[in-house]
Design a protein around this motif. Structure first.
Motif, PDB file in Angstrom:
ATOM      1  N   VAL A 288     -97.724  -5.570 -54.694  1.00  0.00           N
ATOM      2  CA  VAL A 288     -98.324  -5.304 -55.997  1.00  0.00           C
ATOM      3  C   VAL A 288     -99.397  -4.225 -55.871  1.00  0.00           C
ATOM      4  N   VAL A 289     -99.532  -3.439 -56.931  1.00  0.00           N
ATOM      5  CA  VAL A 289    -100.460  -2.312 -56.975  1.00  0.00           C
ATOM      6  C   VAL A 289    -101.262  -2.420 -58.272  1.00  0.00           C
ATOM      7  N   ARG A 290    -102.563  -2.122 -58.181  1.00  0.00           N
ATOM      8  CA  ARG A 290    -103.404  -2.155 -59.376  1.00  0.00           C
ATOM      9  C   ARG A 290    -104.447  -1.039 -59.310  1.00  0.00           C
ATOM     10  N   ASP A 291    -105.050  -0.785 -60.438  1.00  0.00           N
ATOM     11  CA  ASP A 291    -106.159   0.162 -60.557  1.00  0.00           C
ATOM     12  C   ASP A 291    -107.421  -0.556 -60.087  1.00  0.00           C
ATOM     13  N   SER A 292    -108.091  -0.031 -59.086  1.00  0.00           N
ATOM     14  CA  SER A 292    -109.271  -0.706 -58.541  1.00  0.00           C
ATOM     15  C   SER A 292    -110.420  -0.779 -59.549  1.00  0.00           C
TER      16      SER A 292
ATOM     17  N   LEU B 184     -98.473  -3.355 -61.003  1.00  0.00           N
ATOM     18  CA  LEU B 184     -97.082  -2.953 -60.818  1.00  0.00           C
ATOM     19  C   LEU B 184     -96.547  -3.750 -59.635  1.00  0.00           C
ATOM     20  N   ALA B 185     -95.355  -4.282 -59.759  1.00  0.00           N
ATOM     21  CA  ALA B 185     -94.754  -5.080 -58.697  1.00  0.00           C
ATOM     22  C   ALA B 185     -93.490  -4.395 -58.195  1.00  0.00           C
ATOM     23  N   PHE B 186     -93.353  -4.352 -56.873  1.00  0.00           N
ATOM     24  CA  PHE B 186     -92.208  -3.716 -56.220  1.00  0.00           C
ATOM     25  C   PHE B 186     -91.634  -4.664 -55.180  1.00  0.00           C
TER      26      PHE B 186
ATOM     27  N   VAL C 143    -106.467   3.229 -56.202  1.00  0.00           N
ATOM     28  CA  VAL C 143    -105.498   2.153 -56.338  1.00  0.00           C
ATOM     29  C   VAL C 143    -105.699   1.168 -55.199  1.00  0.00           C
ATOM     30  N   GLU C 144    -105.327  -0.079 -55.462  1.00  0.00           N
ATOM     31  CA  GLU C 144    -105.355  -1.121 -54.456  1.00  0.00           C
ATOM     32  C   GLU C 144    -103.960  -1.697 -54.335  1.00  0.00           C
ATOM     33  N   VAL C 145    -103.625  -2.102 -53.120  1.00  0.00           N
ATOM     34  CA  VAL C 145    -102.303  -2.636 -52.816  1.00  0.00           C
ATOM     35  C   VAL C 145    -102.474  -3.996 -52.149  1.00  0.00           C
ATOM     36  N   ALA C 146    -101.616  -4.928 -52.516  1.00  0.00           N
ATOM     37  CA  ALA C 146    -101.546  -6.210 -51.818  1.00  0.00           C
ATOM     38  C   ALA C 146    -100.105  -6.372 -51.343  1.00  0.00           C
TER      39      ALA C 146
ATOM     40  N   ASP D 234    -103.502 -15.428 -54.151  1.00  0.00           N
ATOM     41  CA  ASP D 234    -103.535 -15.253 -52.698  1.00  0.00           C
ATOM     42  C   ASP D 234    -103.433 -13.789 -52.269  1.00  0.00           C
ATOM     43  N   ALA D 235    -103.399 -12.893 -53.234  1.00  0.00           N
ATOM     44  CA  ALA D 235    -103.265 -11.471 -52.906  1.00  0.00           C
ATOM     45  C   ALA D 235    -104.486 -10.985 -52.134  1.00  0.00           C
ATOM     46  N   GLN D 236    -104.234 -10.272 -51.059  1.00  0.00           N
ATOM     47  CA  GLN D 236    -105.305  -9.658 -50.272  1.00  0.00           C
ATOM     48  C   GLN D 236    -105.262  -8.158 -50.558  1.00  0.00           C
ATOM     49  N   TRP D 237    -106.114  -7.735 -51.461  1.00  0.00           N
ATOM     50  CA  TRP D 237    -106.129  -6.364 -51.937  1.00  0.00           C
ATOM     51  C   TRP D 237    -106.826  -5.452 -50.940  1.00  0.00           C
TER      52      TRP D 237
END
Length: 63
Positions: A33-37, A45-47, A22-25, A5-8
């Motif tokens: 959460v953050v990922r390499d696009s 990575l989860a915060f 980087v993309e953030v959801a 369900d993440a909306q990046w």
């Protein structure tokens, strides 16, 4: 962690030339959460939300 369900969204500071992006959801409950696009199926990575807000505030207001 279920990210279905993440909306990046891509960072506004990302390089438009396909470089360091980087993309953030931040629409998931209790986690950001953050990922390499360039590697959307790769690691994330989860915060916690408070930790993410503190990080963003520090980056935005850096000297």
């Amino acid at each position: 962690m279920d990210l279905s369900d993440a909306q990046w969204r891509k960072s506004t500071r990302s390089n438009g030339g396909g470089g360091a992006c980087v993309e953030v959801a931040d629409n998931l409950f209790g986690v950001v959460v953050v990922r390499d696009s360039k590697d959307p199926s790769g690691p994330v990575l989860a915060f916690g939300p408070a930790t993410w807000r503190a990080f963003v505030a520090r980056v935005v207001h850096r000297p």
